[in-house]
Design an enzyme around this catalytic site. Structure first.
Site, PDB file in Angstrom:
ATOM      1  N   MET A  30       0.860  -1.194   0.000  1.00 40.53           N
ATOM      2  CA  MET A  30       0.000   0.000   0.000  1.00 40.53           C
ATOM      3  C   MET A  30       0.896   1.244   0.000  1.00 40.53           C
ATOM      4  O   MET A  30       0.453   2.338   0.352  1.00 40.53           O
ATOM      5  CB  MET A  30      -0.930  -0.009   1.208  1.00 40.53           C
ATOM      6  CG  MET A  30      -1.881  -1.206   1.189  1.00 40.53           C
ATOM      7  SD  MET A  30      -3.437  -0.948   2.050  1.00 40.53           S
ATOM      8  CE  MET A  30      -2.877  -0.648   3.707  1.00 40.53           C
ATOM      9  N   HIS A  34       9.172   1.427   3.432  1.00 41.30           N
ATOM     10  CA  HIS A  34      10.210   1.461   4.459  1.00 41.30           C
ATOM     11  C   HIS A  34      11.068   0.211   4.288  1.00 41.30           C
ATOM     12  O   HIS A  34      10.849  -0.576   3.341  1.00 41.30           O
ATOM     13  CB  HIS A  34       9.595   1.564   5.863  1.00 41.30           C
ATOM     14  CG  HIS A  34       8.531   0.547   6.132  1.00 41.30           C
ATOM     15  ND1 HIS A  34       8.794  -0.802   6.189  1.00 41.30           N
ATOM     16  CD2 HIS A  34       7.196   0.675   6.331  1.00 41.30           C
ATOM     17  CE1 HIS A  34       7.676  -1.460   6.434  1.00 41.30           C
ATOM     18  NE2 HIS A  34       6.681  -0.588   6.516  1.00 41.30           N
ATOM     19  N   HIS A  37       9.384  -3.128   3.434  1.00 41.11           N
ATOM     20  CA  HIS A  37       9.029  -3.348   2.024  1.00 41.11           C
ATOM     21  C   HIS A  37      10.283  -3.676   1.217  1.00 41.11           C
ATOM     22  O   HIS A  37      10.261  -4.547   0.346  1.00 41.11           O
ATOM     23  CB  HIS A  37       8.403  -2.078   1.410  1.00 41.11           C
ATOM     24  CG  HIS A  37       7.110  -1.674   2.028  1.00 41.11           C
ATOM     25  ND1 HIS A  37       6.990  -0.584   2.854  1.00 41.11           N
ATOM     26  CD2 HIS A  37       5.867  -2.213   1.938  1.00 41.11           C
ATOM     27  CE1 HIS A  37       5.735  -0.460   3.242  1.00 41.11           C
ATOM     28  NE2 HIS A  37       5.033  -1.444   2.713  1.00 41.11           N
ATOM     29  N   GLN A  61     -10.179  -2.758   2.650  1.00 44.13           N
ATOM     30  CA  GLN A  61      -9.687  -3.347   3.900  1.00 44.13           C
ATOM     31  C   GLN A  61      -9.721  -2.372   5.071  1.00 44.13           C
ATOM     32  O   GLN A  61      -9.205  -2.682   6.151  1.00 44.13           O
ATOM     33  CB  GLN A  61      -8.296  -3.953   3.706  1.00 44.13           C
ATOM     34  CG  GLN A  61      -7.170  -2.975   3.434  1.00 44.13           C
ATOM     35  CD  GLN A  61      -5.883  -3.694   3.045  1.00 44.13           C
ATOM     36  OE1 GLN A  61      -5.748  -4.178   1.924  1.00 44.13           O
ATOM     37  NE2 GLN A  61      -4.934  -3.777   3.955  1.00 44.13           N
ATOM     38  N   LYS A 149       5.248  -9.489   9.793  1.00 46.83           N
ATOM     39  CA  LYS A 149       4.701  -8.551  10.783  1.00 46.83           C
ATOM     40  C   LYS A 149       3.169  -8.668  10.800  1.00 46.83           C
ATOM     41  O   LYS A 149       2.547  -8.646  11.844  1.00 46.83           O
ATOM     42  CB  LYS A 149       5.110  -7.120  10.504  1.00 46.83           C
ATOM     43  CG  LYS A 149       4.677  -6.237  11.640  1.00 46.83           C
ATOM     44  CD  LYS A 149       4.935  -4.812  11.375  1.00 46.83           C
ATOM     45  CE  LYS A 149       3.785  -4.015  11.858  1.00 46.83           C
ATOM     46  NZ  LYS A 149       2.727  -3.809  10.911  1.00 46.83           N
ATOM     47  N   ASP A 150       2.600  -8.828   9.608  1.00 45.72           N
ATOM     48  CA  ASP A 150       1.152  -9.039   9.507  1.00 45.72           C
ATOM     49  C   ASP A 150       0.916 -10.551   9.446  1.00 45.72           C
ATOM     50  O   ASP A 150       0.518 -11.091   8.411  1.00 45.72           O
ATOM     51  CB  ASP A 150       0.610  -8.335   8.261  1.00 45.72           C
ATOM     52  CG  ASP A 150       0.826  -6.837   8.333  1.00 45.72           C
ATOM     53  OD1 ASP A 150       0.309  -6.219   9.267  1.00 45.72           O
ATOM     54  OD2 ASP A 150       1.550  -6.298   7.484  1.00 45.72           O
ATOM     55  N   SER A 185       6.510  -0.074  10.218  1.00 45.28           N
ATOM     56  CA  SER A 185       5.143  -0.035   9.687  1.00 45.28           C
ATOM     57  C   SER A 185       4.955   1.342   9.079  1.00 45.28           C
ATOM     58  O   SER A 185       5.497   2.332   9.600  1.00 45.28           O
ATOM     59  CB  SER A 185       4.160  -0.232  10.845  1.00 45.28           C
ATOM     60  OG  SER A 185       2.887   0.278  10.497  1.00 45.28           O
TER      61      SER A 185
HETATM   62  O1  PAF Z   1       0.093  -5.590   3.820  1.00 44.58           O
HETATM   63  C1  PAF Z   1      -0.345  -4.715   3.042  1.00 44.58           C
HETATM   64  O2  PAF Z   1       0.315  -3.727   2.737  1.00 44.58           O
HETATM   65  C2  PAF Z   1      -1.741  -4.885   2.458  1.00 44.58           C
HETATM   66  O3  PAF Z   1      -2.605  -5.444   3.377  1.00 44.58           O
HETATM   67  C3  PAF Z   1      -1.750  -5.653   1.119  1.00 44.58           C
HETATM   68  C4  PAF Z   1      -1.271  -7.069   1.296  1.00 44.58           C
HETATM   69  C5  PAF Z   1      -0.877  -4.933   0.116  1.00 44.58           C
HETATM   70  C6  PAF Z   1      -3.177  -5.697   0.576  1.00 44.58           C
HETATM   71  O4  PAF Z   1      -3.689  -4.432   0.365  1.00 44.58           O
END
Ligand code: PAF
Length: 301
Positions: A30, A34, A37, A61, A149-150, A185
């Site tokens: 999204m 950082h 990513h 979401q 992390k997620d 994050s």
């Molecule tokens: O983790 C994220 O940044 C988002 O939840 C994702 C996987 C890109 C879906 O929008």
């Protein structure tokens, strides 16, 4: 680096990658890149011939009242970072491109979304599953990269891929932390200096809990109590949940016997942050636990 907004255009380019038998790696994001990513992108760069990054702040979401409008959007600096990291193609569709009409189709990964963030953010994981499924269908990557992390999101995506036979390999990568231990994050940007210091209690609480387990404590309720106490003592930080779970199916663990996930979510005012760690233990209930419970009865508190 190619920058593409339209699905038809993207598909033509991907077609040429496939004709050349290229391995395609997708890093769904999204934006507001950082080091977390970048660790996903770097790994994709090593594994794949073509690295595609999607950048889309997915409205599906976010629940009403959450930070969709405020979510950091840093398109220009993201482009520079993606280029520098060797991304081949940045797919950054507008909302109309991914959601041209009201969707009548939903994806719900049941059970594992009933707890943790799924409980406090109703609809969140349906929104994640939906956009990830769309991205997988549009891009058809060979591999897709997700941060641990997620953790719950990772398990949702893995299960959706398994249940719906998406031909993609999910590659998980560890949490990236700053030098003080705060998990990176995009939402950390919301924190001022004071909040940044207060937020360190998140990883400190996880570490304290992990240390208790390593030194023999096996009762989740005891560890949870200690975490609750620690967070309650920290000004400005409110605990949303701390929970000890089985890492794969996310069921709650009461007596720790094997590897567990320690998951936490807190709020600092309106800012919501999550973190987790995995803790390995041997199968045997420790001497400490035996000492606390010589009869060997399961804890029933
Ligand atoms: O983790 C994220 O940044 C988002 O939840 C994702 C996987 C890109 C879906 O929008």
């Amino acid at each position: 680096m190619l920058k593409i907004k339209k699905i038809v255009e993207l598909r033509k380019i991907l077609e040429s990658y496939r004709l050349n038998k290229n391995i395609i790696g997708l890093v769904p994001t999204m934006g507001a890149f950082h080091a977390g990513h970048l660790s996903l992108i770097n790994r994709a760069r090593r594994d794949c011939d073509q690295v595609v990054v999607s950048l889309f702040v997915n409205p599906a979401q976010f629940s009403p009242g959450e930070d969709y409008n405020k979510y950091p959007r840093e398109f220009e600096s993201d482009i520079q970072k993606a280029k520098a990291a060797g991304v081949d193609l940045l797919f950054a569709p507008n909302e109309d491109e991914l959601y041209p009409r009201k969707l009548l189709t939903h994806i719900e990964v049941a059970d594992i979304t009933d707890c943790l963030c799924g409980k406090t953010r109703p609809g969140h994981f349906q929104g994640v599953a939906l956009v990830v499924a769309k991205l997988f269908n549009i891009i058809q990557p060979d591999k897709a990269y997700f941060g641990e992390k997620d953790w719950q999101q990772l398990k949702v995506v893995e299960r959706m891929v398994y249940d719906l036979n998406f031909p993609v390999e999910i590659v998980p990568l560890p949490v990236v932390r700053d030098k003080d231990g705060l998990a990176l994050s995009s939402r950390n940007q919301y924190l001022n200096q004071v909040e940044k210091r207060q937020a360190l209690v998140i990883s400190e609480a996880l570490k304290m809990a992990a240390d208790k387990i390593k030194s023999g404590q096996r009762y989740a309720v005891k560890i949870t109590g200690l975490v609750e106490e620690m967070i309650a003592k920290t000004d400005g930080v409110e605990l949303e949940y701390f929970s000890i779970r089985q890492p794969e199916n996310l069921t709650e663990v009461k007596v720790i016997k094997r590897k567990v996930l320690l998951a936490i979510a807190v709020r600092l005012g309106k800012i919501r942050l999550i973190d987790n760690i995995l803790v390995e233990v041997s199968d045997n209930v420790s001497d400490y636990a035996k000492e606390q419970n010589p009869s060997g009865n399961n804890y029933r508190g």
